[in-house]
Design a protein around this motif. Sequence first.
Motif, mmCIF file in Angstrom:
data_model
loop_
_atom_site.group_PDB
_atom_site.id
_atom_site.type_symbol
_atom_site.label_atom_id
_atom_site.label_comp_id
_atom_site.label_asym_id
_atom_site.label_seq_id
_atom_site.Cartn_x
_atom_site.Cartn_y
_atom_site.Cartn_z
ATOM 1 N N LYS B 75 -4.250 -6.543 1.817
ATOM 2 C CA LYS B 75 -3.434 -7.454 1.007
ATOM 3 C C LYS B 75 -4.356 -8.217 0.088
ATOM 4 O O LYS B 75 -5.290 -8.872 0.535
ATOM 5 C CB LYS B 75 -2.697 -8.390 1.955
ATOM 6 C CG LYS B 75 -1.822 -9.389 1.260
ATOM 7 C CD LYS B 75 -0.984 -10.123 2.306
ATOM 8 C CE LYS B 75 -0.310 -11.315 1.700
ATOM 9 N NZ LYS B 75 0.454 -12.052 2.669
ATOM 10 N N THR B 76 -4.105 -8.128 -1.171
ATOM 11 C CA THR B 76 -4.983 -8.765 -2.145
ATOM 12 C C THR B 76 -4.278 -9.902 -2.836
ATOM 13 O O THR B 76 -3.175 -9.746 -3.340
ATOM 14 C CB THR B 76 -5.397 -7.754 -3.227
ATOM 15 O OG1 THR B 76 -5.759 -6.546 -2.598
ATOM 16 C CG2 THR B 76 -6.566 -8.290 -4.018
ATOM 17 N N ILE B 80 -7.450 -12.113 -11.079
ATOM 18 C CA ILE B 80 -8.211 -11.390 -12.096
ATOM 19 C C ILE B 80 -7.207 -10.683 -12.991
ATOM 20 O O ILE B 80 -6.293 -10.022 -12.506
ATOM 21 C CB ILE B 80 -9.151 -10.367 -11.445
ATOM 22 C CG1 ILE B 80 -10.168 -11.083 -10.556
ATOM 23 C CG2 ILE B 80 -9.864 -9.547 -12.496
ATOM 24 C CD1 ILE B 80 -11.101 -10.167 -9.844
ATOM 25 N N PRO B 81 -7.400 -10.809 -14.290
ATOM 26 C CA PRO B 81 -6.397 -10.274 -15.230
ATOM 27 C C PRO B 81 -6.123 -8.785 -15.039
ATOM 28 O O PRO B 81 -4.976 -8.359 -15.127
ATOM 29 C CB PRO B 81 -7.007 -10.524 -16.611
ATOM 30 C CG PRO B 81 -8.046 -11.553 -16.416
ATOM 31 C CD PRO B 81 -8.447 -11.581 -14.986
ATOM 32 N N GLU B 82 -7.186 -8.013 -14.785
ATOM 33 C CA GLU B 82 -6.980 -6.567 -14.673
ATOM 34 C C GLU B 82 -6.048 -6.207 -13.533
ATOM 35 O O GLU B 82 -5.426 -5.155 -13.528
ATOM 36 C CB GLU B 82 -8.313 -5.838 -14.449
ATOM 37 C CG GLU B 82 -9.109 -5.610 -15.719
ATOM 38 C CD GLU B 82 -9.990 -6.798 -16.029
ATOM 39 O OE1 GLU B 82 -10.423 -6.932 -17.159
ATOM 40 O OE2 GLU B 82 -10.207 -7.618 -15.093
ATOM 41 N N TYR B 83 -6.020 -7.069 -12.567
ATOM 42 C CA TYR B 83 -5.182 -6.769 -11.416
ATOM 43 C C TYR B 83 -3.783 -7.268 -11.673
ATOM 44 O O TYR B 83 -3.549 -8.430 -11.968
ATOM 45 C CB TYR B 83 -5.748 -7.445 -10.163
ATOM 46 C CG TYR B 83 -6.985 -6.795 -9.615
ATOM 47 C CD1 TYR B 83 -8.190 -6.818 -10.306
ATOM 48 C CD2 TYR B 83 -6.953 -6.163 -8.381
ATOM 49 C CE1 TYR B 83 -9.316 -6.234 -9.782
ATOM 50 C CE2 TYR B 83 -8.071 -5.578 -7.850
ATOM 51 C CZ TYR B 83 -9.260 -5.610 -8.565
ATOM 52 O OH TYR B 83 -10.367 -5.035 -8.039
ATOM 53 N N VAL B 90 -1.186 -2.779 0.067
ATOM 54 C CA VAL B 90 -1.270 -1.320 0.054
ATOM 55 C C VAL B 90 -1.642 -0.833 1.439
ATOM 56 O O VAL B 90 -2.158 -1.586 2.262
ATOM 57 C CB VAL B 90 -2.316 -0.813 -0.960
ATOM 58 C CG1 VAL B 90 -1.886 -1.096 -2.376
ATOM 59 C CG2 VAL B 90 -3.670 -1.410 -0.665
ATOM 60 N N ILE B 91 -1.390 0.427 1.660
ATOM 61 C CA ILE B 91 -1.732 1.020 2.946
ATOM 62 C C ILE B 91 -2.815 2.070 2.718
ATOM 63 O O ILE B 91 -2.657 2.951 1.885
ATOM 64 C CB ILE B 91 -0.512 1.672 3.597
ATOM 65 C CG1 ILE B 91 0.557 0.618 3.843
ATOM 66 C CG2 ILE B 91 -0.903 2.355 4.893
ATOM 67 C CD1 ILE B 91 1.784 1.143 4.535
ATOM 68 N N GLN B 163 -4.850 -1.505 -5.502
ATOM 69 C CA GLN B 163 -3.582 -1.716 -6.169
ATOM 70 C C GLN B 163 -2.660 -0.507 -6.198
ATOM 71 O O GLN B 163 -1.453 -0.644 -6.131
ATOM 72 C CB GLN B 163 -3.851 -2.151 -7.610
ATOM 73 C CG GLN B 163 -4.640 -3.431 -7.704
ATOM 74 C CD GLN B 163 -3.829 -4.516 -8.321
ATOM 75 O OE1 GLN B 163 -3.375 -4.393 -9.451
ATOM 76 N NE2 GLN B 163 -3.605 -5.582 -7.592
ATOM 77 N N GLU B 164 -3.235 0.658 -6.350
ATOM 78 C CA GLU B 164 -2.382 1.802 -6.631
ATOM 79 C C GLU B 164 -1.641 2.268 -5.391
ATOM 80 O O GLU B 164 -2.072 2.061 -4.266
ATOM 81 C CB GLU B 164 -3.237 2.963 -7.182
ATOM 82 C CG GLU B 164 -3.877 2.652 -8.510
ATOM 83 C CD GLU B 164 -2.854 2.369 -9.586
ATOM 84 O OE1 GLU B 164 -1.721 2.861 -9.462
ATOM 85 O OE2 GLU B 164 -3.187 1.653 -10.547
ATOM 86 N N ASP B 165 -0.543 2.947 -5.664
ATOM 87 C CA ASP B 165 0.241 3.450 -4.547
ATOM 88 C C ASP B 165 -0.466 4.646 -3.925
ATOM 89 O O ASP B 165 -1.450 5.161 -4.436
ATOM 90 C CB ASP B 165 1.655 3.816 -4.979
ATOM 91 C CG ASP B 165 1.622 4.854 -6.103
ATOM 92 O OD1 ASP B 165 2.505 4.784 -6.969
ATOM 93 O OD2 ASP B 165 0.715 5.718 -6.118
ATOM 94 N N GLU B 166 0.121 5.139 -2.876
ATOM 95 C CA GLU B 166 -0.562 6.176 -2.105
ATOM 96 C C GLU B 166 -0.734 7.465 -2.863
ATOM 97 O O GLU B 166 -1.741 8.153 -2.720
ATOM 98 C CB GLU B 166 0.203 6.444 -0.816
ATOM 99 C CG GLU B 166 -0.183 5.473 0.268
ATOM 100 C CD GLU B 166 0.358 5.883 1.607
ATOM 101 O OE1 GLU B 166 1.251 5.167 2.097
ATOM 102 O OE2 GLU B 166 -0.089 6.908 2.146
ATOM 103 N N GLU B 167 0.271 7.774 -3.701
ATOM 104 C CA GLU B 167 0.170 9.027 -4.452
ATOM 105 C C GLU B 167 -1.050 9.037 -5.342
ATOM 106 O O GLU B 167 -1.847 9.969 -5.330
ATOM 107 C CB GLU B 167 1.417 9.187 -5.309
ATOM 108 C CG GLU B 167 2.444 10.131 -4.725
ATOM 109 C CD GLU B 167 3.525 10.416 -5.746
ATOM 110 O OE1 GLU B 167 4.668 10.045 -5.490
ATOM 111 O OE2 GLU B 167 3.166 10.979 -6.802
#
Lengths: 525, 432
Positions: B75-76, B80-83, B90-91, B163-167
Amino acid sequence: MMGPEAPSGLDPPLPSESSASLPLTSSSPSSSIYHSTVSSNPLLFPSSSSFSSSSSFIDPPSYADAVFRPVEPQNGRNSTSRSSTASSRSGRASTSDYLEITVTDPRKENDYGTSLVPGGSVYFTYHITTRVRVTATAFSVRRRFRDFVTLADRLAESYRGCFIPLRPDKSVVESQVMQKQEFVEHRREALEKYLQRLAAHPVVGRSEELRVFLQEQGKLPLMPTTDVASRMLDGAVRLPWQLFGDRAYGSSAPQEVVQPARGGRDLLRMFKELKQSVSNDWGGTKPLVVEEDKEFLERKERTQELTLQLNATSEQAEELVKAQHDIGETMGELGLALIKLIKLENDEAVHVSQRVGAADTKIVATAAVKASRFYRELNSQTIKHLQETLHEYMGLMLSIRNAFSERSDALLTLQTLLSDLASLHARTERLEAASARVFGRDESRIQRLEEIKKTIIVTEDAKECASREYEKIKENNRNEFERFDKERQDDFLSMLRGLAINQAGYFEKIADVWGTVANETRHYA
Amino acid sequence: MFREGILDYKLLLHAYTDTFIIVLHLWERAGRLCNREFNRLNGIYDCPYFTSTVVQAAKSGSLKQSYIAFRWISKTKTNIPEYQGQEKIVIRRYSDFVWLRNRLADKFKGIFIPPLPEKSAVEKFRFSAEFIELRRQALDVFINRVASHPELRRSEDLRIFLQEDEETMERARSQENGIFKKKPSEFMQIFKDVQSKVSDVVLGKEKPVEETSPEYEKLKHYIFELEDHLSEAQKQAFRLVKRHRELGQSLSDFGKATKLLGVCEGETLGKAFSELGSKLELMSLKLHKEAQNLLMNFEEPLKDYVRAVQSIKVTMMDRANAFKQHYELAETVRLKEINLDKLTLIRSDRAGEAEIEFRELRGESEEATAKYETIAKLMNEELLRFQEQKTAELGLVFHEFAKGQAKLSNEIADAWRSLLPKLGTTSQLAIM
């Protein structure tokens, strides 16, 4: 109650090196009689040791010395004495005749005359010093192990039914081992403890045998024990005379029944008693006298239970000692590993932070080493308090078992004699009945009757002796049990007290050490 | 703003298909490091902080292969702007962490990449609570260290990871597999390496190419020794954990035995003995608790630092490789230059070709040299950072250790002392 002293007593003890032999500086002067010395290693400590085994309780924790004022010698069993650790043992000790007994100076000597082996055999003698309480005199004698065996055997004969402390083992080992320093030292220690325990016993301690052993110069004036083989041989020689009914050579003096048949010279008696015991176990009729004392039987059962529990506790005590040893060792090794780390950082530091870190780590490392030492000391104390008492009591259990078997032996002797008498009377009756039916005088029968009557008289004597002996043993048992019950409870409590004080004291010290470290490193938090 | 670290556990249990999910919250301390970062970055970024949680997922695979694959929730919370967004959950699997680390190691040569906990193929099947917690702690520390490193935190891979999903994660991961990992130029390098090695052997000059400056020698020696000593300390720490447990066990057993002994003794003694027994049991519990504490907070951090030093060694290897490349290319360029001059002199028609080659090679050589020098420079900075971090973190570890030991010892001493009034003589007990 321990209330008043408890807070004040838990101060850090005096330096560890001499803590074992510290006189009780904070306590009353009269206590100086009881040096808290360890009697075991004459190299480290003076060989004169406090004679009572209570010294092992007021021993280091010279800390405990600060807590408890050891009991005044005069106050013996004063139960209001505030020193609970010392009271139980020293109380008993102070009623003994002997103030102090030490065994020292093992010396090698040669035995030329009696041995079959040419050149003589080597044996060790020990120097025994005794200080008598009342007369304040001291005696010195030199004895060898064989003399101790003699003493033990004579005592066993005289005080059947008492819980006589066991003598050190004979240890059949090679003559090489016999002469090793370690073995001799170990034996010296054991002999000293043995004499001290004998002296502490209210009955045995006052015995003539012990006095003679401790005081008579030169050869020990007690009858030596002949070995089993010779006795058997003697018995075998006598047997034929006994069977032929030769009273001159065959019969035994009535007083001999005072001793158990086994291992004795009287083979016939042994056979008879064996027969009796078989009849007791498997025969149809109940013997004329049985063990009826309920109290005794109950106690016997409890003793067996106690033995079991003692063994179990002793085992766990050993595990505890091992665990304490291990944690101390590992703590020390951690400290050393950290010290190596510190050295590296200091030697090859490039950044400031390295030296800073090293300095703080050093605090931790030295603390770990210190704590490790405390664990080690704690452990040696635990061994003394805990294991010594437990081992002593386990030995005592064996003494009790001996006392039980003396009792049953004496009972068996009595039963045998009673059976004998019964059958003799029966024979008399038969003969009398038979001769009444015959007309005229039957010389052979009359002669036989006379013989039987004489035998009856002798047997009656023996029976009286045996009966008295049996009663004496029963009485001894009873007294000893009462003493044992009381002492045991006190001793166990004492042991646990000692353990608790020890543990509390040392863990406090360890806590202090770490507390300081935590304090000095709190800037990291 | 930075937050002083506090540990706040919330345990939620709810059923999820056949298994249960344990969700633990942990607020990572951002502390001093963050403060320094803050200063350094002149307040451009707020200090990112991350929380890490553990999920014990349902079994994956058919009924035949019934094993549990662990998934970790990261859990973040950041600004930060990029995020995108304030908070994201995420898992991830352990192999995802490994992927991230490999990417970082690849792209950030010269920087000490924070270590990961060991793979341990066996233990996960036993999924003891201890193992889960230790791993979770280590993964958490890893992510936070990466996130608080001024360079590493800028990594795109980190962002993907967080950040990104699992796919997307799957896709990113699969790209790394096998030969696709290596660029053609790397292949050439490998080929050249083999060649030069062969020629070296043939020509009999097997001399290893290593940079040798007294400082670097000293450093190498230090690093190797450091790993040894830390390892030793960690080993002892591990043993110490065991000893605590053993002592606890033996006290408990002793208590049980004395209790039975007390039963033989009747009323007065029996009570005293049973008091003893229960106090001993209490001490035993405390020892077990401290053992657990030591495992998590004393032994594990030491282990972690051993891994960190091993990571430094990897960087040193990178440096050595970079140096070797730089050196060899420089040599080759030198020879090529000589050759070129020669060709130019005799006006060979191969001169032009040689010139192109030469320029290309020189470019490469300069690149290699730059690469090496970057690594060397970064390493110096990293070392400073490492030492400061080590002093601070280990200092805290030791402080907590001392605190724990002090507390434990006091508790044990108290327990024994409380027994004293209950262990008076029989006459005293009778009065009580």
